[in-house]
Motif scaffolding. Structure first.
Motif, PDB file in Angstrom:
ATOM      1  N   THR A 131       0.713  -1.117  -0.144  1.00 29.61           N
ATOM      2  CA  THR A 131      -0.539   0.262  -0.260  1.00 29.61           C
ATOM      3  C   THR A 131       1.156   0.634  -0.276  1.00 29.61           C
ATOM      4  N   PHE A 132       2.637   1.234  -0.133  1.00 27.72           N
ATOM      5  CA  PHE A 132       3.024   2.028   0.553  1.00 27.72           C
ATOM      6  C   PHE A 132       2.854   3.561  -0.431  1.00 27.72           C
ATOM      7  N   PHE A 133       2.614   3.392  -2.227  1.00 27.71           N
ATOM      8  CA  PHE A 133       1.976   4.199  -3.027  1.00 27.71           C
ATOM      9  C   PHE A 133       1.274   4.905  -2.775  1.00 27.71           C
ATOM     10  N   ALA A 134      -0.065   3.781  -3.063  1.00 30.89           N
ATOM     11  CA  ALA A 134      -1.140   4.677  -2.683  1.00 30.89           C
ATOM     12  C   ALA A 134      -1.646   5.588  -0.978  1.00 30.89           C
ATOM     13  N   VAL A 135      -0.653   5.437   0.466  1.00 33.30           N
ATOM     14  CA  VAL A 135      -0.605   5.669   1.659  1.00 33.30           C
ATOM     15  C   VAL A 135       0.136   7.195   0.962  1.00 33.30           C
ATOM     16  N   ALA A 136       1.219   6.828   0.431  1.00 32.46           N
ATOM     17  CA  ALA A 136       2.172   7.996  -0.063  1.00 32.46           C
ATOM     18  C   ALA A 136       1.249   9.091  -0.273  1.00 32.46           C
ATOM     19  N   PHE A 137       0.578   9.022  -1.674  1.00 28.81           N
ATOM     20  CA  PHE A 137       0.057  10.039  -2.470  1.00 28.81           C
ATOM     21  C   PHE A 137      -0.709  10.997  -2.085  1.00 28.81           C
ATOM     22  N   THR A 138      -1.532   9.931  -0.710  1.00 30.86           N
ATOM     23  CA  THR A 138      -2.344  10.787   0.282  1.00 30.86           C
ATOM     24  C   THR A 138      -2.180  11.287   1.191  1.00 30.86           C
ATOM     25  N   LEU A 237     -14.171  13.976  -5.199  1.00 31.19           N
ATOM     26  CA  LEU A 237     -14.135  13.284  -4.621  1.00 31.19           C
ATOM     27  C   LEU A 237     -14.017  11.492  -4.815  1.00 31.19           C
ATOM     28  N   VAL A 238     -14.605  11.323  -6.368  1.00 33.63           N
ATOM     29  CA  VAL A 238     -13.478  10.233  -6.865  1.00 33.63           C
ATOM     30  C   VAL A 238     -12.211  10.052  -7.041  1.00 33.63           C
ATOM     31  N   LEU A 239     -11.690  10.916  -7.448  1.00 31.14           N
ATOM     32  CA  LEU A 239     -10.158  10.978  -7.259  1.00 31.14           C
ATOM     33  C   LEU A 239      -9.283  10.640  -6.415  1.00 31.14           C
ATOM     34  N   GLY A 240     -10.105  11.556  -4.730  1.00 32.79           N
ATOM     35  CA  GLY A 240      -9.738  10.331  -3.766  1.00 32.79           C
ATOM     36  C   GLY A 240     -10.070   9.720  -2.768  1.00 32.79           C
ATOM     37  N   MET A 241     -11.269   9.067  -3.517  1.00 33.94           N
ATOM     38  CA  MET A 241     -12.523   7.324  -2.804  1.00 33.94           C
ATOM     39  C   MET A 241     -10.993   6.794  -4.043  1.00 33.94           C
ATOM     40  N   MET A 242     -10.243   6.697  -4.560  1.00 34.26           N
ATOM     41  CA  MET A 242      -9.588   5.596  -5.450  1.00 34.26           C
ATOM     42  C   MET A 242      -8.505   5.081  -5.361  1.00 34.26           C
ATOM     43  N   PRO A 243      -7.376   5.813  -4.540  1.00 34.93           N
ATOM     44  CA  PRO A 243      -6.627   5.203  -3.809  1.00 34.93           C
ATOM     45  C   PRO A 243      -7.218   4.147  -2.735  1.00 34.93           C
ATOM     46  N   LEU A 244      -8.132   5.012  -2.052  1.00 37.65           N
ATOM     47  CA  LEU A 244      -8.352   5.406  -0.517  1.00 37.65           C
ATOM     48  C   LEU A 244      -9.019   3.518  -1.038  1.00 37.65           C
ATOM     49  N   ALA A 245      -9.259   3.742  -1.676  1.00 36.39           N
ATOM     50  CA  ALA A 245     -10.763   1.853  -2.463  1.00 36.39           C
ATOM     51  C   ALA A 245      -9.525   0.848  -2.560  1.00 36.39           C
ATOM     52  N   PRO A 288     -18.917   6.971 -11.567  1.00 34.32           N
ATOM     53  CA  PRO A 288     -17.957   7.158 -10.365  1.00 34.32           C
ATOM     54  C   PRO A 288     -17.638   5.623  -9.603  1.00 34.32           C
ATOM     55  N   LEU A 289     -19.026   5.208  -9.073  1.00 37.97           N
ATOM     56  CA  LEU A 289     -18.611   3.436  -8.246  1.00 37.97           C
ATOM     57  C   LEU A 289     -18.451   2.657  -9.120  1.00 37.97           C
ATOM     58  N   ALA A 290     -17.866   2.298 -10.696  1.00 36.47           N
ATOM     59  CA  ALA A 290     -16.953   2.043 -11.425  1.00 36.47           C
ATOM     60  C   ALA A 290     -15.685   2.200 -11.372  1.00 36.47           C
ATOM     61  N   CYS A 291     -16.133   3.436 -11.621  1.00 34.83           N
ATOM     62  CA  CYS A 291     -14.312   4.187 -10.722  1.00 34.83           C
ATOM     63  C   CYS A 291     -12.925   3.094  -9.725  1.00 34.83           C
ATOM     64  N   ILE A 292     -14.904   3.291  -8.565  1.00 36.90           N
ATOM     65  CA  ILE A 292     -13.594   2.485  -7.646  1.00 36.90           C
ATOM     66  C   ILE A 292     -13.520   1.490  -7.976  1.00 36.90           C
ATOM     67  N   ALA A 293     -14.817   0.600  -7.876  1.00 36.86           N
ATOM     68  CA  ALA A 293     -14.526  -0.342  -8.576  1.00 36.86           C
ATOM     69  C   ALA A 293     -13.735  -1.101  -8.705  1.00 36.86           C
ATOM     70  N   MET A 294     -13.223  -0.372  -9.830  1.00 38.43           N
ATOM     71  CA  MET A 294     -11.481  -0.576 -10.207  1.00 38.43           C
ATOM     72  C   MET A 294     -10.378  -0.556  -9.571  1.00 38.43           C
TER      73      MET A 294
END
Length: 379
Positions: A131-138, A237-245, A288-294
């Motif tokens: 998770t280190f890449f996604a967490v670091a960007f967040t 919102l979606v761009l913020g949710m994608m790495p968190l998902a 949005p849900l498709a993006c977050i699901a991916m």
């Protein structure tokens, strides 16, 4: 101790992310650079592409603890230099040097985490590392950007230098009592080209990297080319949710499934789930849900890929070789993924881009299938 090594991974990811999150404002520091500013991001990956696969044997010879601590110290020194507002040419040179620091961390880090964790907890520990890449960007988005708004762009480089230096001191002291594998012989420079062949011929060592190439071709590219298709009012919102998902799925569902599935199978499952999400997004562009699901499905791929490294490779040297190959393929995927998506988009529109994405996801699942068949044949 595992969390401390993982924090070093966050520092390595921030070597990319500290430029990515402020890229739109880098012209303030270097107004004459123009399009050459793009090199400020990509040059970090140059040494990873050239030397990633052979970094493992050198880390094994130098010592994994020493490699990690020295890489953190070098990263701190480079960031401190960047905070001095160097001329653009020198700044780019520091980005190349920073790539060597990045490579040392991403090769030694997972080997040490696998060494520190128990057999039962290794899947969780390697998923955490993934998770280190996604967490670091967040973290950079939440804390780095407010720091930049308050104190300027150079303050972000200075803060990164301070964090890397603190981690170097902390891990230099804390890892002293940790038993690590004996050092391997130092490879000669003339042996470097030949070191690639046994790594990529081995269906055990090369398997995590083979899938990782297709994953990294997609992850950054998706975050880059999909946003314009998301409705303006939901885009942030979606761009913020994608790495968190991605993080949430890998640390919950991914860890749970690793109790029953080997890492390779989990990565295959993730690739197939990504392909299903791509079909959903193809049918409903920008949903949005498709993006977050991916993004969530990609979390299964990242957790399974890193868990596969110690599962497929029993020795520390083989694990370092596998981690180095992942670094090499990851840098290559990050480099070619976005241009490939942009080319597909310009040639065949949104449908062409989604078709390319679908092919990449299915290829990731297929390459694991082929390498698993090779391992059975060679067993």
């Amino acid at each position: 101790m595992i969390l401390a090594v993982w924090a070093a991974g966050l520092g390595a990811a921030a070597q990319y992310g500290k430029i990515s999150v402020i890229f739109g404002r880098m012209g303030e520091l270097y107004p004459q650079a123009g399009t050459a500013l793009s090199f400020s991001v990509s040059l970090v990956g140059m040494l990873g592409i050239l030397l990633g696969a052979v970094a493992g044997p050198y880390a094994a010879a130098f010592g994994y603890r020493r490699t990690l601590v020295w890489a953190l110290g070098a990263g701190a020194a480079v960031s401190a230099l960047q905070a001095l507002h160097l001329p653009f040419g020198l700044f780019l040179a520091t980005r190349v040097a920073e790539g060597l620091s990045h490579l040392g961390i991403v090769v030694a880090g997972p080997v040490l985490i696998a060494q520190l964790s128990s057999d039962r907890g290794r899947g969780l520990a390697m998923t955490l590392w993934s998770t280190f890449f996604a967490v670091a960007f967040t973290v950079l988005a939440w804390f780095g950007l407010p720091l930049v708004r308050a104190w300027g762009l150079l303050a972000l480089f200075a803060a990164h230098a301070a964090v890397m230096a603190g981690l170097a001191v902390l891990l230099g002291l804390a890892l002293r009592a940790v038993p690590v594998p004996p050092r391997a012989p130092l490879p000669r420079l003339a042996e470097l080209p030949g070191l690639h062949l046994p790594i990529y011929r081995s269906p055990w060592i090369a398997a995590p990297a083979a899938g990782w190439l297709f994953y990294t071709c997609c992850f950054v590219a998706v975050l880059t080319v999909i946003p314009p298709y998301i409705a303006d009012d939901a885009r942030g919102l979606v761009l913020g949710m994608m790495p968190l998902a991605s993080i949430a799925v890998s640390m919950t569902l991914g860890v749970f499934l690793l109790r029953f599935l080997p890492g390779v199978r989990l990565a295959q499952l993730g690739f197939l789930a990504c392909a299903a999400a791509a079909l959903w997004l193809w049918a409903m562009p920008g949903a949005p849900l498709a993006c977050i699901a991916m993004a969530g499905a990609m979390g299964l791929v990242q957790g399974g890929s890193f868990a596969a490294v110690p599962q497929l490779n029993e020795t520390a040297v083989a694990r370092a070789q596998a981690s180095g190959a992942m670094a090499q393929m990851g840098n290559l995927g990050n480099t070619i993924g976005t241009p490939l998506m942009v080319l597909s988009l310009s040639a065949a529109g949104f449908g062409g881009m989604m078709a390319a994405l679908l092919v990449l996801f299915l290829s990731g699942a297929a390459v694991h299938l082929l390498l698993a068949a090779r391992r059975r044949g060679m067993a």
